[in-house]
Design an enzyme around this catalytic site. Sequence first.
Site, PDB file in Angstrom:
ATOM      1  N   LYS A   1       0.881  -1.171   0.000  1.00  0.00           N
ATOM      2  CA  LYS A   1       0.000   0.000   0.000  1.00  0.00           C
ATOM      3  C   LYS A   1       0.915   1.216   0.000  1.00  0.00           C
ATOM      4  O   LYS A   1       1.413   1.633   1.040  1.00  0.00           O
ATOM      5  CB  LYS A   1      -0.903  -0.004   1.238  1.00  0.00           C
TER       6      LYS A   1
ATOM      7  N   GLY B   1      -4.476   5.357   4.469  1.00  0.00           N
ATOM      8  CA  GLY B   1      -4.086   4.552   5.618  1.00  0.00           C
ATOM      9  C   GLY B   1      -5.259   4.016   6.408  1.00  0.00           C
ATOM     10  O   GLY B   1      -5.320   2.816   6.700  1.00  0.00           O
ATOM     11  N   PRO B   2      -6.221   4.873   6.780  1.00  0.00           N
ATOM     12  CA  PRO B   2      -7.359   4.390   7.566  1.00  0.00           C
ATOM     13  C   PRO B   2      -8.213   3.334   6.854  1.00  0.00           C
ATOM     14  O   PRO B   2      -8.867   2.528   7.529  1.00  0.00           O
ATOM     15  CB  PRO B   2      -8.174   5.668   7.812  1.00  0.00           C
TER      16      PRO B   2
ATOM     17  N   GLY C   1      -4.804   0.766   4.424  1.00  0.00           N
ATOM     18  CA  GLY C   1      -3.728   0.426   5.353  1.00  0.00           C
ATOM     19  C   GLY C   1      -4.203  -0.416   6.522  1.00  0.00           C
ATOM     20  O   GLY C   1      -3.588  -1.422   6.881  1.00  0.00           O
TER      21      GLY C   1
ATOM     22  N   GLU D   1       9.545   1.505  10.916  1.00  0.00           N
ATOM     23  CA  GLU D   1      10.605   2.511  10.744  1.00  0.00           C
ATOM     24  C   GLU D   1       9.898   3.855  10.781  1.00  0.00           C
ATOM     25  O   GLU D   1       9.207   4.229   9.841  1.00  0.00           O
ATOM     26  CB  GLU D   1      11.338   2.296   9.414  1.00  0.00           C
TER      27      GLU D   1
ATOM     28  N   CYS E   1      13.647  11.166   7.335  1.00  0.00           N
ATOM     29  CA  CYS E   1      13.508  10.780   8.751  1.00  0.00           C
ATOM     30  C   CYS E   1      14.829  10.854   9.503  1.00  0.00           C
ATOM     31  O   CYS E   1      14.846  11.056  10.712  1.00  0.00           O
ATOM     32  CB  CYS E   1      12.897   9.387   8.857  1.00  0.00           C
TER      33      CYS E   1
END
Length: 476
Positions: free
Chosen positions: A174, A207-208, A211, A249, A283
Amino acid sequence: METTTGTETLTRHWIDGAWQEGSGSIAVVNPATGQTIAEVPAGGKAEVDAAVMAARHAFNRWAATPLADRVAMVLAIREGIKARSGEIATSITAEMGSPTKFANTVQVGMPMATSKGVAGLAESFPWTEEIGNSLVVREPVGVVGAVTPWNYPLHQVVAKVAPALVAGCTIVLKPSEVAPLTAGILAEITREAGLPAGVFNVVHGTGPEAGEALASHPGVDMMSFTGSVPAGRRVQEVAAGTVKRVALELGGKSANIVLDDADLTQAVKLGLGNCFINGGQTCTAWTRLLVPQSLHDQVVEMAVEQAAKYTVGDPTDESTRIGPMSSERQRERVDGYITTGVSEGAELAAGGPGRPDGLDSGAYVRPTIFSGVRPDMRIAQEEIFGPVLSVMPYADEDEAVEIANATVYGLAGAVFAGSQERGLEVAKRMRTGQVDVNGGQFNPLAPFGGYKQSGTGRELGRYGLEEFLEVKSIQL
């Protein structure tokens, strides 16, 4: 993968070796122009079910494929990436604003390096070992659900897909809905390389919806997630229902400790570069520059001088070093943190709130340097994910280490010292997953991951391969 209607591109799901239409749509917006350049379907439970079923059906045959053939497949996919590198770089620049020079070198180069790295170590990897009267074997974990972010849209995918394929796993990906287009290109590359149907699948969506459907699915054996801490927590919570393996991560707030005997020119130049890399949307970015109190003003002056070299503008221009943020939402987030820093009392040495001069549209922010930042300020504690540097003074080496470790994160960091030995000693005291000493280069075979809320598990090289393997003991 794509059909064109007018000026927009429609991208579909890739499930069981075929393009699948989907209901709903999510606009993919060029952050430099604000124009919609593509649409992807808004997948959910039905699409995830179909993709997981395909991955499960393909698993046994792929896991039984000889290791040499799996490695050859990863290398063939790498060659496909190389052959389409220009197209991939152009897509990444358009969908998330990475400057074209950076996209062509790093955004494309990193997935090629990491895939070559994991393929190269497969032959010498300890797939079996004897411990007393036991034969210990390493076997693929199964179906992997992968959820990836927008900042390095191909690298973060390949960092999961390449070792998973070598391990013998099948995958349902995804990708980020902000920058999903390179996932479609990768699907085409896997088809051209001859990867069997169902081994690699792509489901687009949020995502909701997509995911969470993937993380909760009982047919998924492992979730590998890269993204924010809140989203990572949610993946872990949802995945707990089926007690599947989870590798996370997550974010970072990395400190660059400059010691009193360091080469300041090198420390500031490399430090600012690692803060502003990919527009600060990295990140591992060194967003906190820790310097001795006596050198603070000198270092700030040097940093401001270096920052002036970072041209902000059109990401398709070869001279641009910082493009737009990935989206208008991200621009607002970064600009909000800059405003917060001013309100907290940090001193603006460069940049500030608002858009850069001459850039009245597009998701652009002003590269910003704050000086005199205290450890308790939000800009010193929270991940901003933009070109914002906090210069923080310290009294002695112990306080520098204390400040460096005083966040919930522990992903990366750096030390600049007069000698490698002194730098190494300080690096060992930092509670973080990776530390560069005096500008040590990125190593695609070294383990990548974090301490504390920066995540669990490791990616890249041997350690990344181990994440996708189960361990079985057979007593003889």
